[in-house]
Enzyme design. Structure first.
Site, mmCIF file in Angstrom:
data_model
loop_
_atom_site.group_PDB
_atom_site.id
_atom_site.type_symbol
_atom_site.label_atom_id
_atom_site.label_comp_id
_atom_site.label_asym_id
_atom_site.label_seq_id
_atom_site.Cartn_x
_atom_site.Cartn_y
_atom_site.Cartn_z
ATOM 1 N N PRO A 171 39.603 22.431 -42.387
ATOM 2 C CA PRO A 171 40.859 23.032 -42.850
ATOM 3 C C PRO A 171 41.007 22.859 -44.355
ATOM 4 C CG PRO A 171 41.298 20.867 -41.925
ATOM 5 C CD PRO A 171 39.829 21.140 -41.698
ATOM 6 N N GLY A 172 41.539 23.866 -45.001
ATOM 7 C CA GLY A 172 41.845 23.786 -46.424
ATOM 8 C C GLY A 172 43.331 23.991 -46.608
ATOM 9 N N ARG A 173 43.718 25.280 -46.514
ATOM 10 C CA ARG A 173 45.106 25.676 -46.732
ATOM 11 C C ARG A 173 46.109 24.804 -45.961
ATOM 12 N NH1 ARG A 173 46.166 31.054 -47.742
ATOM 13 N NH2 ARG A 173 44.156 31.463 -46.760
ATOM 14 N N ARG B 83 47.386 34.813 -55.909
ATOM 15 C CA ARG B 83 47.471 35.262 -54.514
ATOM 16 C C ARG B 83 48.308 36.528 -54.312
ATOM 17 N NH1 ARG B 83 48.966 33.053 -50.543
ATOM 18 N NH2 ARG B 83 47.168 33.532 -49.245
ATOM 19 N N TYR C 190 46.028 39.523 -52.919
ATOM 20 C CA TYR C 190 46.142 39.819 -51.472
ATOM 21 C C TYR C 190 47.503 40.382 -51.098
ATOM 22 C CZ TYR C 190 42.778 35.933 -51.880
ATOM 23 O OH TYR C 190 41.781 35.085 -52.280
ATOM 24 N N CYS D 143 49.306 41.230 -68.916
ATOM 25 C CA CYS D 143 49.341 42.683 -69.123
ATOM 26 C C CYS D 143 48.704 43.453 -67.978
ATOM 27 C CB CYS D 143 48.666 43.017 -70.434
ATOM 28 S SG CYS D 143 49.487 42.166 -71.770
ATOM 29 N N GLU D 144 49.288 43.363 -66.818
ATOM 30 C CA GLU D 144 48.831 44.091 -65.631
ATOM 31 C C GLU D 144 50.054 44.322 -64.755
ATOM 32 O OE1 GLU D 144 45.388 44.034 -63.946
ATOM 33 O OE2 GLU D 144 44.313 42.813 -65.414
HETATM 34 N N1 LLP Z 1 35.326 26.768 -44.375
HETATM 35 C C1 LLP Z 1 34.743 27.836 -44.930
HETATM 36 C C2 LLP Z 1 33.313 28.076 -44.698
HETATM 37 C C3 LLP Z 1 35.504 28.728 -45.721
HETATM 38 O O1 LLP Z 1 34.913 29.799 -46.245
HETATM 39 C C4 LLP Z 1 36.883 28.482 -45.927
HETATM 40 C C5 LLP Z 1 37.699 29.376 -46.745
HETATM 41 C C6 LLP Z 1 37.441 27.325 -45.332
HETATM 42 C C7 LLP Z 1 36.635 26.499 -44.549
HETATM 43 C C8 LLP Z 1 38.881 26.951 -45.490
HETATM 44 O O2 LLP Z 1 39.733 27.921 -44.972
HETATM 45 P P1 LLP Z 1 41.299 27.609 -44.862
HETATM 46 O O3 LLP Z 1 41.478 26.505 -43.867
HETATM 47 O O4 LLP Z 1 41.758 27.196 -46.208
HETATM 48 O O5 LLP Z 1 41.872 28.881 -44.426
HETATM 49 N N2 LLP Z 1 41.656 32.566 -51.579
HETATM 50 C C9 LLP Z 1 42.163 32.935 -50.264
HETATM 51 C C10 LLP Z 1 41.502 32.128 -49.168
HETATM 52 C C11 LLP Z 1 40.003 32.205 -49.179
HETATM 53 C C12 LLP Z 1 39.372 31.362 -48.107
HETATM 54 C C13 LLP Z 1 37.900 31.267 -48.274
HETATM 55 N N3 LLP Z 1 37.236 30.403 -47.346
HETATM 56 C C14 LLP Z 1 43.676 32.787 -50.267
HETATM 57 O O6 LLP Z 1 44.261 32.469 -51.302
HETATM 58 O O7 LLP Z 1 44.313 33.054 -49.242
#
Ligand code: LLP
Length: 414
Positions: free
Chosen positions: A273-275, A311, A315, A342-343
């Site tokens: 998990p990241g987000r 973001r 998106y 400037c966009e």
């Molecule tokens: N593992 C892999 C292999 C990934 O490619 C990603 C995210 C994650 C884990 C973590 O995903 P999460 O749990 O954060 O959803 N910039 C975009 C999100 C791009 C995600 C790319 N890969 C945004 O701002 O929504």
């Protein structure tokens, strides 16, 4: 310390994070998956600031990295966590593979036949064993923004699940490779748990087949992608708020969805998990430069721009925007909240109902702890913001604001 005091002390735009919230989110994951051996490998790309990595590393997290730069960040933030790293990504370079082999990371998530051969040759060159998992593409559709969906056959990620056994067989010929796992990641900001369950079921079947083929599969990497509710604050005070699951409920539901597949196999689960761990622990504070009318529309111009938080521009992502000092109740104007870049795509909110705002007011763009600072750039030659980590009553400047000197540091005139 209150947000306005932080903005006064450190200036704006300013990213502010709660250490307590990040730790609590990690703990939710660790607890929900305590029914099986598991390691939460935080996806560094979501927020790669050293202080964030250190706090998560110290709380037991491993890390999912996608570059040599992210590897270096983990090394500097929390050395013991090197052994809990998984290295993902479709295009790993030789120097990055070598650095990761040298660090003896847990697992390479390999995404192609060519990468299997490259990893084998680098491991041989360095006279080490490389543990790898093949990232398979389960061909599962997950509802999310097309830019961050990854689990379909036509995407660049992973290899088709149907080809996996053959590739593991081929890899077994390389004496410097150890097949140690199988991995999957279907996309990001996915709010229904069903696609995660469907993907994992396919991967568990594959892991069993691979074991039957004689491979010593110990790890199952279920990837990241659990989404958050970016409109949560809209619901405050409304009856419908009760229908929004809490973060704890979300993680419990996610774990319950993965459990049936996991119960069929004795394996160490990895999660990326990241987000979910950091997004709602952070906000971007920005001051209003001016409020202007154009063509019947009202524009609130802030000192933060798309270079600080891309973001919405990239998106069309929704972020709540709230005033820091005033009551949220008096909805007085409908406006676009825009940056100075400037966009025309440089906006944080469009046609948003907001309270009366004027120049000098401080506002907060919420849920900006993930993919905010980590995607910031110097576009329009704007120094990137500072970051503050708040821990109980203390606040720590974890990244100072960039200076003109930083901006120009790498350039040379011929
Ligand atoms: N593992 C892999 C292999 C990934 O490619 C990603 C995210 C994650 C884990 C973590 O995903 P999460 O749990 O954060 O959803 N910039 C975009 C999100 C791009 C995600 C790319 N890969 C945004 O701002 O929504």
């Amino acid at each position: 310390m209150a947000c306005d005091a932080l903005a006064n002390e450190f200036g704006t735009p300013l990213y502010v994070y709660s250490a307590t919230e990040m730790r609590a989110r990690l703990a939710l994951f660790q607890k929900a998956f305590s029914f099986c051996p598991s390691t939460v490998c935080y996806a560094v790309k979501a927020n790669s600031s050293l202080a964030v990595l250190r706090l998560l590393g110290k709380a037991g997290a491993g890390f999912d990295i996608v570059s040599g730069g992210e590897l270096e960040r983990v090394r500097r933030a929390h050395l013991p966590a090197l052994r809990r790293i998984v290295f993902s990504g479709v295009g790993k370079q030789v120097w990055e593979i070598d650095a990761a082999l040298d660090a003896n990371i847990l697992l390479f998530n390999v995404e192609s036949e060519a990468e299997i051969d490259l990893l084998a040759s680098r491991a041989k060159h360095l006279a080490v064993q490389a543990r790898f998992a093949l990232r398979v593409n389960p061909d599962v559709f997950a509802e999310t923004h097309p830019y961050i969906s990854t689990g379909l056959r036509q995407h660049k990620f992973g290899v088709e699940i149907g080809r996996a056994r053959e590739l593991y067989r081929r890899a077994a010929r390389h004496t410097h490779l150890r097949a140690a796992g199988v991995s999957v990641h279907i996309g990001s900001q996915i709010q229904s748990v069903a696609p995660f369950a469907a993907a994992l079921e396919r991967v568990v079947d594959l892991a069993r087949d691979l074991r039957a083929d004689g491979h010593d599969i110990r790890y199952l990497d279920a990837g990241g992608g659990l989404g958050i509710n970016y409109t949560a604050t809209l619901e405050i005070g409304k009856a419908s708020n009760a229908q929004q699951p809490s973060p704890a409920q979300q993680v419990t539901e996610y774990a319950a969805a993965l459990a049936p597949a996991l119960e069929q196999i004795d394996i160490h689960l990895l999660l990326e998990p990241g987000r979910f761990l950091v997004a709602q622990a952070g906000a971007l504070l920005t001051r209003i430069l001016n409020v202007k009318q154009n063509g019947g529309k009202t524009f609130v111009v802030t000192d933060a721009g798309m270079n600080d938080l891309i973001r919405p521009a990239l998106y069309k992502a929704h972020h709540e925007v709230v005033p820091v000092q005033r009551s949220r109740k008096s909805q007085a104007l409908v406006a676009d909240v825009v940056g100075p870049v400037c966009e025309s795509g440089d906006f944080f909110a469009q046609d948003r109902m907001l309270p009366e705002l004027s120049s000098g007011d401080l506002i907060a763009v919420l849920d900006a702890g993930a993919y905010g600072m980590s995607q910031a750039s110097n576009y329009n030659s704007r120094p990137r913001p500072a970051e503050v980590l708040v821990e109980a009553a203390e606040s720590h400047l974890i990244r100072r604001r960039e200076t003109m000197r930083d901006l120009l540091a790498t350039e040379r005139l011929p």
